[in-house]
Design an enzyme around this catalytic site. Structure first.
Site, short mmCIF file in Angstrom:
data_model
loop_
_atom_site.label_atom_id
_atom_site.label_comp_id
_atom_site.label_asym_id
_atom_site.label_seq_id
_atom_site.Cartn_x
_atom_site.Cartn_y
_atom_site.Cartn_z
N LYS A 40 0.98 -1.27 0.09
CA LYS A 40 0.03 0.11 0.13
C LYS A 40 1.00 1.27 -0.04
CE LYS A 40 -2.52 1.76 3.70
NZ LYS A 40 -2.62 3.21 3.85
N LYS B 89 -7.02 8.50 -1.19
CA LYS B 89 -8.53 8.80 -0.64
C LYS B 89 -8.92 10.24 -1.41
CE LYS B 89 -7.73 6.76 3.76
NZ LYS B 89 -6.33 6.55 4.12
N THR C 143 -11.56 5.76 10.45
CA THR C 143 -11.77 4.83 11.55
C THR C 143 -11.31 5.82 12.80
OG1 THR C 143 -9.46 3.89 11.08
CG2 THR C 143 -11.02 2.40 11.21
N ARG D 245 2.27 -2.11 11.12
CA ARG D 245 3.11 -2.06 12.10
C ARG D 245 3.46 -3.53 12.77
NH1 ARG D 245 0.82 3.09 14.91
NH2 ARG D 245 -1.11 2.34 13.76
N ASP E 99 -12.95 15.53 -4.23
CA ASP E 99 -13.09 16.71 -5.02
C ASP E 99 -14.14 16.86 -5.75
OD1 ASP E 99 -12.24 19.36 -6.13
OD2 ASP E 99 -9.94 18.85 -5.77
N ASP F 187 -3.44 4.40 -2.10
CA ASP F 187 -4.52 4.97 -0.86
C ASP F 187 -4.19 6.55 -0.81
OD1 ASP F 187 -5.87 5.14 1.39
OD2 ASP F 187 -4.54 4.54 2.60
O1 C5P Z 1 0.10 -0.06 11.24
P1 C5P Z 1 -1.21 -0.23 10.92
O2 C5P Z 1 -1.31 -1.85 10.90
O3 C5P Z 1 -2.13 0.31 12.05
O4 C5P Z 1 -1.50 0.61 9.55
C1 C5P Z 1 -2.73 0.77 8.90
C2 C5P Z 1 -2.74 1.23 7.87
O5 C5P Z 1 -4.16 1.36 7.22
C3 C5P Z 1 -2.12 2.60 7.61
O6 C5P Z 1 -1.49 3.14 6.41
C4 C5P Z 1 -3.28 3.46 7.92
O7 C5P Z 1 -3.19 4.69 7.21
C5 C5P Z 1 -4.35 2.68 7.07
N1 C5P Z 1 -5.81 3.13 7.57
C6 C5P Z 1 -6.63 2.87 8.72
N2 C5P Z 1 -7.62 2.95 8.82
C7 C5P Z 1 -8.41 3.62 7.83
C8 C5P Z 1 -7.90 3.44 6.47
C9 C5P Z 1 -6.50 3.17 6.20
O8 C5P Z 1 -5.39 2.52 9.55
N3 C5P Z 1 -9.79 3.63 8.08
#
Ligand code: C5P
Length: 232
Positions: free
Chosen positions: A32, A61, A118, A210, A64, A59
């Site tokens: 991603k 998003k 989220t 992570r 506009d 990603d």
């Molecule tokens: O490190 P982690 O597993 O929390 O990463 C989640 C990824 O998904 C990040 O790149 C975050 O920006 C993305 N994301 C998210 N919640 C959303 C949309 C995207 O955590 N609703």
């Protein structure tokens, strides 16, 4: 199963990017690219990942006026990314314009809607955005509009997958962040599920950052999660 795990390359420097690429190339298959990476390094970053056989979820998003989003989606489609997303709250006219632009340049890519972030709580939604009701109701209503606009699916919490699939059909894709293996810290994610639970709930793609990218060995962490979900 490999294609179900999407790894966000959420890094700030070229060295960090190169390290992750080296660790995961030849093992993981889906990356991603978010705003930080794309704005810092530009479209070349997509080529770098593709050369290592990664599929790409871009990603960005988009949100506009319909005409602008139409042209932006056409340009991004020319990069042949596998998944692109727009904000569903841009409305059905914007989403239809996005879809037409994207499909003009890229027939096979998936165009996905982002419903409620989220990070948006019920309080923020009700009192700042002036949207009444629960977050879940709003997610379902936005998902419904996303489907009616001809998009392929939504980004949502794994906890919402069953409701969305029941209402909109199993072919409507659900991409779920907020995934944490058992015994791993939550970080800033609030509504989490384990990889196995998310697969059982019917999630099509798990975005796992992570727990993989910050592990001592990202490759080993990825392979462990892959093994867990492959038993499903
Ligand atoms: O490190 P982690 O597993 O929390 O990463 C989640 C990824 O998904 C990040 O790149 C975050 O920006 C993305 N994301 C998210 N919640 C959303 C949309 C995207 O955590 N609703």
């Amino acid at each position: 199963m490999k294609d179900k795990i999407i790894i966000p390359f959420d890094v700030q420097t070229r060295d960090e990017f190169d390290y992750l690429l080296k660790e995961l190339s030849g093992t993981a298959t889906f990356a991603k690219v978010g705003m930080e990476l794309f704005y810092r390094f530009g479209p070349n970053i997509i080529e770098d990942l593709k050369q290592h056989n990664f599929k790409i979820f871009l990603d960005l998003k988009l949100h506009d006026i319909p005409n602008t989003v139409h042209h932006a989606c056409k340009v991004l489609g020319e990069m042949e990314v596998d998944i692109l997303n727009v904000h569903s709250s841009g409305g059905s006219e914007m989403m239809q314009a996005a879809r037409e632009g994207f499909k003009l340049s890229h027939k096979n890519g998936l165009l996905i809607g982002v419903t409620q972030l989220t990070s948006t709580t019920q309080k923020i939604m009700n009192s700042e955005l002036n949207i009444s009701g629960s977050v879940e109701d709003s997610v379902l209503s936005l998902a419904n509009m996303t489907k009616e606009s001809g998009l392929d699916g939504v980004v949502c919490s794994a906890k919402e997958v069953q409701t969305i699939k029941t209402a909109l059909g199993k072919d409507f894709k659900c991409i779920t962040p907020g995934i944490r293996p058992l015994n791993y810290q939550k970080d800033d994610q609030k509504r989490i599920m384990t990889p196995t639970e998310a697969i059982q709930a019917g999630s099509d793609y798990l975005v796992i950052g992570r727990p993989i990218t910050k592990a001592d060995s990202p490759k080993e962490a990825y392979l462990k999660i892959l093994k867990d979900i492959s038993h499903e």
